[in-house]
Design an enzyme around this catalytic site. Sequence first.
Site, mmCIF file in Angstrom:
data_model
loop_
_atom_site.group_PDB
_atom_site.id
_atom_site.type_symbol
_atom_site.label_atom_id
_atom_site.label_comp_id
_atom_site.label_asym_id
_atom_site.label_seq_id
_atom_site.Cartn_x
_atom_site.Cartn_y
_atom_site.Cartn_z
ATOM 1 N N ASN A 147 0.847 -1.180 0.000
ATOM 2 C CA ASN A 147 0.000 0.000 0.000
ATOM 3 C C ASN A 147 0.895 1.246 0.000
ATOM 4 O O ASN A 147 1.713 1.433 0.913
ATOM 5 C CB ASN A 147 -0.879 -0.068 1.262
ATOM 6 N N HIS A 150 0.864 6.130 1.953
ATOM 7 C CA HIS A 150 1.572 7.085 2.814
ATOM 8 C C HIS A 150 2.688 7.833 2.098
ATOM 9 O O HIS A 150 3.212 8.811 2.620
ATOM 10 C CB HIS A 150 2.024 6.408 4.107
ATOM 11 N N ARG A 185 -9.739 7.515 -0.563
ATOM 12 C CA ARG A 185 -10.707 7.850 0.491
ATOM 13 C C ARG A 185 -11.649 8.923 0.000
ATOM 14 O O ARG A 185 -11.308 9.729 -0.873
ATOM 15 C CB ARG A 185 -9.969 8.338 1.744
ATOM 16 N N THR A 241 -8.074 3.018 8.719
ATOM 17 C CA THR A 241 -9.283 2.186 8.780
ATOM 18 C C THR A 241 -9.351 1.489 10.139
ATOM 19 O O THR A 241 -8.470 0.704 10.484
ATOM 20 C CB THR A 241 -9.242 1.125 7.659
ATOM 21 N N GLU A 291 -10.437 -9.960 3.403
ATOM 22 C CA GLU A 291 -9.153 -9.556 3.986
ATOM 23 C C GLU A 291 -9.382 -9.473 5.488
ATOM 24 O O GLU A 291 -10.201 -8.673 5.957
ATOM 25 C CB GLU A 291 -8.682 -8.206 3.433
ATOM 26 N N HIS A 331 -3.264 -4.852 7.941
ATOM 27 C CA HIS A 331 -3.439 -3.747 8.875
ATOM 28 C C HIS A 331 -2.547 -3.902 10.101
ATOM 29 O O HIS A 331 -2.647 -4.879 10.831
ATOM 30 C CB HIS A 331 -4.889 -3.540 9.330
HETATM 31 N N1 PXP Z 1 -5.601 -3.379 4.384
HETATM 32 C C1 PXP Z 1 -6.571 -2.447 4.453
HETATM 33 C C2 PXP Z 1 -7.947 -2.833 4.027
HETATM 34 C C3 PXP Z 1 -6.306 -1.132 4.891
HETATM 35 O O1 PXP Z 1 -7.284 -0.225 4.960
HETATM 36 C C4 PXP Z 1 -4.979 -0.808 5.245
HETATM 37 C C5 PXP Z 1 -4.658 0.580 5.663
HETATM 38 O O2 PXP Z 1 -4.845 1.448 4.603
HETATM 39 C C6 PXP Z 1 -3.999 -1.806 5.127
HETATM 40 C C7 PXP Z 1 -4.331 -3.090 4.729
HETATM 41 C C8 PXP Z 1 -2.555 -1.541 5.412
HETATM 42 O O3 PXP Z 1 -2.388 -1.279 6.752
HETATM 43 P P1 PXP Z 1 -0.976 -0.721 7.274
HETATM 44 O O4 PXP Z 1 -0.768 0.593 6.588
HETATM 45 O O5 PXP Z 1 -1.158 -0.632 8.741
HETATM 46 O O6 PXP Z 1 0.053 -1.732 6.844
#
Ligand code: PXP
Length: 379
Positions: A147, A150, A185, A241, A291, A331
């Site tokens: 992801n 950030h 978002r 989230t 997920e 997450h």
């Molecule tokens: N999966 C989902 C559905 C999410 O919303 C997020 C955060 O955006 C992540 C995974 C990744 O989480 P993290 O940034 O804590 O690794």
Amino acid sequence: MPVCILVDYPRPIDTLFLQRCADILLRSKGLHQREVNLLLTDNSTIEQFNSRWFNRPWPTNVISFPMNDPDCFGDIVISIDRAREEAEHGLTTLPNRLVELFIHGLAHLLGEDHELGPEHAQRMESLEFELKKSLFRRNIMADLCINVDHVATIRQARGGVEPEPVVAAGIVELAGADGVVVHLREDRRHIQDRDVRLIREIVQTRLTLEMAATDEMIGIASEIKPDIVTLVPEKRQELTTEGGLDVASLETSITEAVSRLHDSGIPVSLFIDAEREQIEAAKRTGAECIEIHTGRYADARNEETRDKEFDMIVDMARLATDLGLRVHAGHGLNYQNTGRLAAVSEIVEFSIGHSIISRSVFVGIERAVKEMLAIIKGC
Ligand code: PXP
């Protein structure tokens, strides 16, 4: 119950590949609720077993001990020393040879014995071939999708043009990631519409679009066509989230969103907590995938709570797999807490963002991705 691997060997042995293969093999035989213990040891220890139980005072490669116990299916002992020699002679790798020996040991636990004569040997060979087939053409190790939200968070802090999340998407792919994830978002606090469009154009692995199940987002997804959509809950005030989608309460609207995305040819994953009622509801919506929200596991304040959350994730990943759902997890996962989950063969994909992007500040994106790949794939 996952295969319980115990290593009694003077050097460290990476058991991740073996663990995932062994779990898949047990599942293929419907044995995944039974306990199987696997001891990986050296020649001198296996020689002691061979001598004591079979009156054969020499080191062999594998020994099986079937159990007449409703919970425990049996124990298998493998000599790493022998496996290593055989791998070298057979031009294969140690992890592959360990899997072959586990299959041989499992065939014994399943009641076959090649030593009883040619007919038995042939039956055992067929069973081993059948077991091997359950591993053919499948991705044994979990995928890592990264992801890059950030990277956009930093860009938005100044409202300028750098750093560019589109470039980050290209670099994570080059470093070996299996996919790129972005969360568009409703408040556009990090990823922007143009980021999703450009990333869609450049990604060569696969693009996951995380989004709320709103008309606006379904419209954007239908136009951009990510490889998969993950539906997440969204609250404007939250930092990230928080908690999974309450599919059990929102089943009708989620089912409709899933069906609209399917009409556009997009598979759907639902981001949910590791709870039975959510998984059963997710299955009813027609989504292909879930997920599991790993936040409670990642944020656990003590080992006891973490263990409880881990066990819950394992049980629910099993349930979802049994229902025919693909299982992803994400997450709060980082370089300390992901390894344990990577051994859970039902989890076929990890979605990780914050910890990898954070580490990139110090070591660069490429290295941060490779270090996480090493944890998830053991290589
Ligand atoms: N999966 C989902 C559905 C999410 O919303 C997020 C955060 O955006 C992540 C995974 C990744 O989480 P993290 O940034 O804590 O690794």
